[in-house]
Design a protein around this motif. Structure first.
Motif, short mmCIF file in Angstrom:
data_model
loop_
_atom_site.label_atom_id
_atom_site.label_comp_id
_atom_site.label_asym_id
_atom_site.label_seq_id
_atom_site.Cartn_x
_atom_site.Cartn_y
_atom_site.Cartn_z
N GLU A 135 0.90 -1.03 0.10
CA GLU A 135 -0.02 -0.19 -0.09
C GLU A 135 0.86 1.35 -0.18
O GLU A 135 0.71 2.14 -0.76
CB GLU A 135 -0.86 0.15 1.26
N TRP A 136 1.91 1.25 0.94
CA TRP A 136 2.90 2.43 0.88
C TRP A 136 3.51 2.60 -0.21
O TRP A 136 3.83 3.67 -0.68
CB TRP A 136 3.62 2.50 2.19
N ARG B 295 1.50 4.14 -3.04
CA ARG B 295 1.36 5.71 -2.83
C ARG B 295 2.51 6.46 -2.88
O ARG B 295 2.41 7.52 -3.71
CB ARG B 295 0.99 5.77 -1.49
N GLU C 220 2.90 6.44 -6.76
CA GLU C 220 1.90 7.54 -7.60
C GLU C 220 2.48 8.98 -7.50
O GLU C 220 2.04 9.65 -8.20
CB GLU C 220 0.50 7.40 -6.94
N HIS C 221 3.16 9.26 -6.33
CA HIS C 221 3.45 10.56 -6.33
C HIS C 221 4.54 11.02 -7.30
O HIS C 221 4.80 12.29 -7.50
CB HIS C 221 4.19 10.56 -4.79
N TYR D 164 10.76 3.75 -1.87
CA TYR D 164 10.22 3.49 -0.42
C TYR D 164 11.34 4.18 0.49
O TYR D 164 10.64 5.02 1.27
CB TYR D 164 10.27 2.03 -0.28
#
Length: 294
Positions: free
Chosen positions: A16-17, A20, A23-24, A70
C-alpha cells in the motif's frame, strides 16, 4: 557513528505504501498497473505460489528501484528534515539500499535520532535490525578519547564490502579512515578461486591464466582502494599458491618449482595499484591560466 540496517527490508515493504509513493512520482496509470501486478505476482515456495500484501522479490529487476523510492520517502526526506530542525551539530548520512551509516558530532543527538527513527520506521511497517544496528564511537577524536579512558581502540563497522576503522595516515600522520576487504568476503573469494582452479586443472595454462586475469582485475576494480593493498597482496599470494599446487597435481612428478611457476604465470596477474584514491585526490581539479596582463 550509527551503523544501521533495516530488518528484512525487501520482505517487509508495504504494498500500500509502495504504491502511494510511486503514484507521487508517476502519473501513467498503465505503468502503475504493471507495478501493482509485479508486487502481487507472488513467489514460488515448494511448487506453490505464495502471495502476500507486503514485500518485493529480492534480486528481481525492479526491487532495487522500488526499495530506493520507498526509503527515499521513509528515511531520506525524514533525515533531512530532522537534521535541519533538531540537530545542532554536523550529521553525515550515507545510504545504499537498506544499509546506511550516519556520523553525528554529538552523542546525545545520535541517541535521540535512533529512538525517533524506531518510531518513524514502525509507521511504515519497518524496524531496525537489532544485531546489525550499532551506535559506536568513531572519528578523528575517538582514538585519543578512548585511550584516556583506558579503553581499547574504536570499534569497526562493515559497509559496502569494506571494514572501516580508525587509523592514521602513514604519509602525514593525521587521522584517516582505514578500509580493508571484509574477511568473510575475502574467504569466500579464495574458496571460489581454489575450487575453480581445481576444476580447470587440465586446461592449458594460457586459458586458465586469461580467465584468472579477468577475475582478479574485476576484484581490483572494486576493492583496490587506498590502504587496502596488504589485503590484496595477501589474496594474490594465496591464489598463486593455489594455482601452483593445482599444476603440481596434474602429474605424479612435482617438477614445477616456484621460480618456474612465476616465469610462466606472472603475466596473468594484474598490477596492484590504487584504482579509487581518496575524494580529495579524485576531485582535485586545477586549471592553469595566463598571468594577468599588467
Amino acid at each position: 557513528m550509527l551503523d544501521l540496517d533495516v530488518r528484512g527490508f525487501f520482505d517487509a515493504m508495504s504494498h500500500e505504501w509502495t504504491v502511494r509513493f510511486v503514484e507521487h512520482r508517476i502519473g501513467d496509470k498503465r505503468l502503475l498497473r504493471l507495478i501493482v501486478k509485479w508486487l502481487k505476482v507472488g513467489v514460488m515456495e515448494n511448487e506453490r505460489v505464495v502471495r502476500s500484501d507486503r514485500g518485493t522479490p529480492q534480486g528481481s529487476v525492479i526491487s532495487p528501484i522500488l526499495g530506493n523510492v520507498y526509503l527515499h520517502y521513509v528515511f531520506d526526506l525524514w533525515v533531512h528534515a530532522w537534521r535541519q530542525k533538531k540537530a545542532t551539530g554536523d550529521i553525515t548520512v550515507i545510504r545504499y539500499a537498506d544499509d546506511a551509516v550516519l556520523g553525528f558530532e554529538h552523542e546525545h543527538e545520535a541517541k535521540a535520532f535512533v529512538q525517533q527513527l524506531h518510531e518513524r520506521l514502525a509507521t511504515f511497517d519497518l524496524e531496525l535490525h537489532p544485531d546489525k544496528t550499532r551506535l559506536i564511537e568513531f572519528g578523528r577524536h575517538a582514538i585519543a578519547q578512548r585511550k584516556r579512558r583506558g579503553e581499547r581502540k574504536p570499534e569497526t563497522f562493515d559497509f559496502l564490502g569494506f571494514t572501516h576503522f580508525c587509523t592514521h595516515s602513514r604519509k602525514y600522520g593525521s587521522f584517516a579512515i582505514g578500509r580493508k576487504t571484509i574477511k568473510k568476503r575475502l574467504r569466500a573469494r579464495l574458496k571460489f578461486l581454489k575450487l575453480e582452479l581445481r576444476r580447470r586443472m587440465h586446461d592449458p595454462i594460457a586459458k586458465t591464466g586469461a580467465w584468472l586475469h579477468r577475475v582478479l582485475q574485476g576484484h581490483l576494480n572494486y576493492f583496490s582502494v587506498s590502504g587496502n593493498d596488504r589485503t590484496l597482496w595477501a589474496l594474490f599470494k594465496q591464489v598463486r599458491w593455489y594455482w601452483l599446487k593445482t599444476l603440481r597435481r596434474r602429474s605424479q612428478r612435482r617438477y614445477l618449482n616456484w621460480a618456474q611457476f612465476v616465469r610462466h604465470t606472472e603475466r596473468f596477474f594484474p598490477k596492484i595499484r590504487v584504482m579509487h584514491p581518496h575524494p580529495l585526490v579524485r576531485f582535485d581539479a586545477r586549471t592553469q591560466g595566463r598571468s594577468p596582463v599588467r
